[in-house]
Scaffold this motif. Structure first.
Motif, PDB file in Angstrom:
ATOM      1  N   ASN A  10      -5.470 -10.110  -3.816  1.00  0.00           N
ATOM      2  CA  ASN A  10      -4.157 -10.755  -3.842  1.00  0.00           C
ATOM      3  C   ASN A  10      -3.022  -9.747  -3.759  1.00  0.00           C
ATOM      4  O   ASN A  10      -1.939 -10.060  -3.285  1.00  0.00           O
ATOM      5  CB  ASN A  10      -4.001 -11.564  -5.130  1.00  0.00           C
ATOM      6  CG  ASN A  10      -4.924 -12.765  -5.156  1.00  0.00           C
ATOM      7  OD1 ASN A  10      -5.305 -13.281  -4.110  1.00  0.00           O
ATOM      8  ND2 ASN A  10      -5.284 -13.207  -6.340  1.00  0.00           N
ATOM      9  N   GLU A  11      -3.268  -8.559  -4.257  1.00  0.00           N
ATOM     10  CA  GLU A  11      -2.203  -7.570  -4.335  1.00  0.00           C
ATOM     11  C   GLU A  11      -2.183  -6.596  -3.160  1.00  0.00           C
ATOM     12  O   GLU A  11      -1.237  -5.838  -3.009  1.00  0.00           O
ATOM     13  CB  GLU A  11      -2.353  -6.740  -5.625  1.00  0.00           C
ATOM     14  CG  GLU A  11      -2.587  -7.557  -6.872  1.00  0.00           C
ATOM     15  CD  GLU A  11      -1.331  -8.297  -7.318  1.00  0.00           C
ATOM     16  OE1 GLU A  11      -0.246  -8.038  -6.758  1.00  0.00           O
ATOM     17  OE2 GLU A  11      -1.444  -9.127  -8.219  1.00  0.00           O
ATOM     18  N   LEU A  12      -3.249  -6.644  -2.352  1.00  0.00           N
ATOM     19  CA  LEU A  12      -3.376  -5.596  -1.340  1.00  0.00           C
ATOM     20  C   LEU A  12      -2.240  -5.597  -0.316  1.00  0.00           C
ATOM     21  O   LEU A  12      -1.779  -4.531   0.099  1.00  0.00           O
ATOM     22  CB  LEU A  12      -4.726  -5.699  -0.618  1.00  0.00           C
ATOM     23  CG  LEU A  12      -5.929  -5.296  -1.480  1.00  0.00           C
ATOM     24  CD1 LEU A  12      -7.217  -5.412  -0.682  1.00  0.00           C
ATOM     25  CD2 LEU A  12      -5.793  -3.886  -2.017  1.00  0.00           C
ATOM     26  N   ASN A  13      -1.776  -6.780   0.067  1.00  0.00           N
ATOM     27  CA  ASN A  13      -0.669  -6.837   1.023  1.00  0.00           C
ATOM     28  C   ASN A  13       0.568  -6.148   0.470  1.00  0.00           C
ATOM     29  O   ASN A  13       1.220  -5.364   1.165  1.00  0.00           O
ATOM     30  CB  ASN A  13      -0.324  -8.292   1.356  1.00  0.00           C
ATOM     31  CG  ASN A  13      -1.205  -8.839   2.469  1.00  0.00           C
ATOM     32  OD1 ASN A  13      -1.600  -8.092   3.363  1.00  0.00           O
ATOM     33  ND2 ASN A  13      -1.494 -10.115   2.423  1.00  0.00           N
ATOM     34  N   ASP A  14       0.869  -6.469  -0.778  1.00  0.00           N
ATOM     35  CA  ASP A  14       2.038  -5.850  -1.402  1.00  0.00           C
ATOM     36  C   ASP A  14       1.814  -4.363  -1.593  1.00  0.00           C
ATOM     37  O   ASP A  14       2.730  -3.564  -1.477  1.00  0.00           O
ATOM     38  CB  ASP A  14       2.318  -6.498  -2.764  1.00  0.00           C
ATOM     39  CG  ASP A  14       2.903  -7.890  -2.603  1.00  0.00           C
ATOM     40  OD1 ASP A  14       3.404  -8.192  -1.512  1.00  0.00           O
ATOM     41  OD2 ASP A  14       2.855  -8.659  -3.570  1.00  0.00           O
ATOM     42  N   TYR A  15       0.568  -4.025  -1.890  1.00  0.00           N
ATOM     43  CA  TYR A  15       0.231  -2.620  -2.064  1.00  0.00           C
ATOM     44  C   TYR A  15       0.524  -1.840  -0.783  1.00  0.00           C
ATOM     45  O   TYR A  15       1.147  -0.779  -0.813  1.00  0.00           O
ATOM     46  CB  TYR A  15      -1.252  -2.510  -2.433  1.00  0.00           C
ATOM     47  CG  TYR A  15      -1.795  -1.104  -2.400  1.00  0.00           C
ATOM     48  CD1 TYR A  15      -1.391  -0.155  -3.340  1.00  0.00           C
ATOM     49  CD2 TYR A  15      -2.721  -0.727  -1.434  1.00  0.00           C
ATOM     50  CE1 TYR A  15      -1.898   1.125  -3.304  1.00  0.00           C
ATOM     51  CE2 TYR A  15      -3.232   0.551  -1.391  1.00  0.00           C
ATOM     52  CZ  TYR A  15      -2.821   1.478  -2.330  1.00  0.00           C
ATOM     53  OH  TYR A  15      -3.324   2.742  -2.279  1.00  0.00           O
ATOM     54  N   ASP A  17       2.549  -2.718   1.516  1.00  0.00           N
ATOM     55  CA  ASP A  17       3.992  -2.782   1.758  1.00  0.00           C
ATOM     56  C   ASP A  17       4.741  -1.750   0.924  1.00  0.00           C
ATOM     57  O   ASP A  17       5.886  -1.429   1.188  1.00  0.00           O
ATOM     58  CB  ASP A  17       4.529  -4.157   1.339  1.00  0.00           C
ATOM     59  CG  ASP A  17       4.503  -5.131   2.486  1.00  0.00           C
ATOM     60  OD1 ASP A  17       4.116  -4.717   3.582  1.00  0.00           O
ATOM     61  OD2 ASP A  17       4.879  -6.284   2.272  1.00  0.00           O
ATOM     62  N   GLY A  18       4.077  -1.292  -0.107  1.00  0.00           N
ATOM     63  CA  GLY A  18       4.738  -0.385  -1.038  1.00  0.00           C
ATOM     64  C   GLY A  18       5.702  -1.127  -1.948  1.00  0.00           C
ATOM     65  O   GLY A  18       6.569  -0.539  -2.572  1.00  0.00           O
ATOM     66  N   SER A  19       5.545  -2.443  -2.041  1.00  0.00           N
ATOM     67  CA  SER A  19       6.483  -3.234  -2.837  1.00  0.00           C
ATOM     68  C   SER A  19       5.921  -3.571  -4.216  1.00  0.00           C
ATOM     69  O   SER A  19       6.517  -4.304  -4.978  1.00  0.00           O
ATOM     70  CB  SER A  19       6.858  -4.521  -2.100  1.00  0.00           C
ATOM     71  OG  SER A  19       5.721  -5.323  -1.882  1.00  0.00           O
ATOM     72  N   LEU A  20       4.778  -3.005  -4.521  1.00  0.00           N
ATOM     73  CA  LEU A  20       4.164  -3.286  -5.809  1.00  0.00           C
ATOM     74  C   LEU A  20       4.715  -2.399  -6.916  1.00  0.00           C
ATOM     75  O   LEU A  20       5.123  -1.266  -6.685  1.00  0.00           O
ATOM     76  CB  LEU A  20       2.653  -3.060  -5.741  1.00  0.00           C
ATOM     77  CG  LEU A  20       1.742  -4.229  -5.402  1.00  0.00           C
ATOM     78  CD1 LEU A  20       0.302  -3.784  -5.598  1.00  0.00           C
ATOM     79  CD2 LEU A  20       2.034  -5.429  -6.268  1.00  0.00           C
ATOM     80  N   CYS A  25       0.009  -0.546  -8.697  1.00  0.00           N
ATOM     81  CA  CYS A  25      -0.429   0.376  -7.652  1.00  0.00           C
ATOM     82  C   CYS A  25      -1.509   1.324  -8.176  1.00  0.00           C
ATOM     83  O   CYS A  25      -2.526   1.534  -7.533  1.00  0.00           O
ATOM     84  CB  CYS A  25       0.763   1.208  -7.189  1.00  0.00           C
ATOM     85  SG  CYS A  25       1.230   0.888  -5.511  1.00  0.00           S
ATOM     86  N   ALA A  26      -1.239   1.879  -9.328  1.00  0.00           N
ATOM     87  CA  ALA A  26      -2.191   2.824  -9.917  1.00  0.00           C
ATOM     88  C   ALA A  26      -3.507   2.125 -10.222  1.00  0.00           C
ATOM     89  O   ALA A  26      -4.580   2.682  -9.997  1.00  0.00           O
ATOM     90  CB  ALA A  26      -1.608   3.428 -11.193  1.00  0.00           C
ATOM     91  N   GLU A  27      -3.416   0.892 -10.716  1.00  0.00           N
ATOM     92  CA  GLU A  27      -4.627   0.095 -10.992  1.00  0.00           C
ATOM     93  C   GLU A  27      -5.447  -0.087  -9.721  1.00  0.00           C
ATOM     94  O   GLU A  27      -6.665   0.061  -9.721  1.00  0.00           O
ATOM     95  CB  GLU A  27      -4.225  -1.299 -11.496  1.00  0.00           C
ATOM     96  CG  GLU A  27      -3.739  -1.329 -12.919  1.00  0.00           C
ATOM     97  CD  GLU A  27      -4.847  -1.782 -13.862  1.00  0.00           C
ATOM     98  OE1 GLU A  27      -5.943  -2.100 -13.381  1.00  0.00           O
ATOM     99  OE2 GLU A  27      -4.596  -1.800 -15.073  1.00  0.00           O
ATOM    100  N   ILE A  28      -4.749  -0.431  -8.649  1.00  0.00           N
ATOM    101  CA  ILE A  28      -5.431  -0.673  -7.384  1.00  0.00           C
ATOM    102  C   ILE A  28      -6.075   0.603  -6.885  1.00  0.00           C
ATOM    103  O   ILE A  28      -7.237   0.610  -6.464  1.00  0.00           O
ATOM    104  CB  ILE A  28      -4.450  -1.250  -6.335  1.00  0.00           C
ATOM    105  CG1 ILE A  28      -4.095  -2.686  -6.715  1.00  0.00           C
ATOM    106  CG2 ILE A  28      -5.069  -1.213  -4.942  1.00  0.00           C
ATOM    107  CD1 ILE A  28      -3.104  -3.332  -5.781  1.00  0.00           C
ATOM    108  N   GLU A  29      -5.322   1.705  -6.964  1.00  0.00           N
ATOM    109  CA  GLU A  29      -5.884   2.958  -6.476  1.00  0.00           C
ATOM    110  C   GLU A  29      -7.111   3.368  -7.280  1.00  0.00           C
ATOM    111  O   GLU A  29      -8.084   3.886  -6.743  1.00  0.00           O
ATOM    112  CB  GLU A  29      -4.814   4.047  -6.493  1.00  0.00           C
ATOM    113  CG  GLU A  29      -4.033   4.003  -5.180  1.00  0.00           C
ATOM    114  CD  GLU A  29      -2.685   4.670  -5.253  1.00  0.00           C
ATOM    115  OE1 GLU A  29      -2.423   5.395  -6.232  1.00  0.00           O
ATOM    116  OE2 GLU A  29      -1.893   4.457  -4.320  1.00  0.00           O
ATOM    117  N   LYS A  30      -7.059   3.098  -8.572  1.00  0.00           N
ATOM    118  CA  LYS A  30      -8.203   3.401  -9.430  1.00  0.00           C
ATOM    119  C   LYS A  30      -9.408   2.570  -8.986  1.00  0.00           C
ATOM    120  O   LYS A  30     -10.525   3.063  -8.871  1.00  0.00           O
ATOM    121  CB  LYS A  30      -7.854   3.077 -10.886  1.00  0.00           C
ATOM    122  CG  LYS A  30      -8.513   3.994 -11.890  1.00  0.00           C
ATOM    123  CD  LYS A  30      -7.895   3.815 -13.259  1.00  0.00           C
ATOM    124  CE  LYS A  30      -8.645   2.771 -14.067  1.00  0.00           C
ATOM    125  NZ  LYS A  30      -8.011   2.463 -15.359  1.00  0.00           N
TER     126      LYS A  30
END
Ligand SMILES: [Zn+2]
Length: 83
Positions: A10-15, A17-20, A25-30
């Motif tokens: 769900n968050e990848l698009n925003d991720y 976009d750099g709009s997260l 962002c850090a959670e996703i990268e982890k």
């Protein structure tokens, strides 16, 4: 966040976009660091975004974005057996 893939999808698009929020962002990268599925998904999304931006569209058209989201969710639901 509970660390399950569909939440990240769900968050990848925003991720991308750099709009997260930087915390998310850090959670996703982890998560990407240990989840190959999500890394592949990010790569696919990146390519799609690049293709779209190479054309006339500055960002993903909303219709395509929601279609992509549904596709990703369906993929994950199938993979992880969500009922
Ligand atoms: Zn994942």
């Amino acid at each position: 966040m509970t660390g399950k893939c569909p939440e990240y999808v769900n968050e990848l698009n925003d991720y991308l976009d750099g709009s997260l929020d930087s915390g998310i962002c850090a959670e996703i990268e982890k998560h990407l660091g240990k989840c190959q599925n999500c890394r592949i998904m990010v790569d696919t999304l990146k390519q799609t975004v690049k293709l779209c931006r190479g054309g006339k569209e500055e960002s993903l058209p909303p219709a395509l974005e929601s279609r992509l989201n549904n596709l990703l969710k369906a993929k994950w639901d199938k993979k992880f057996g969500k009922k």
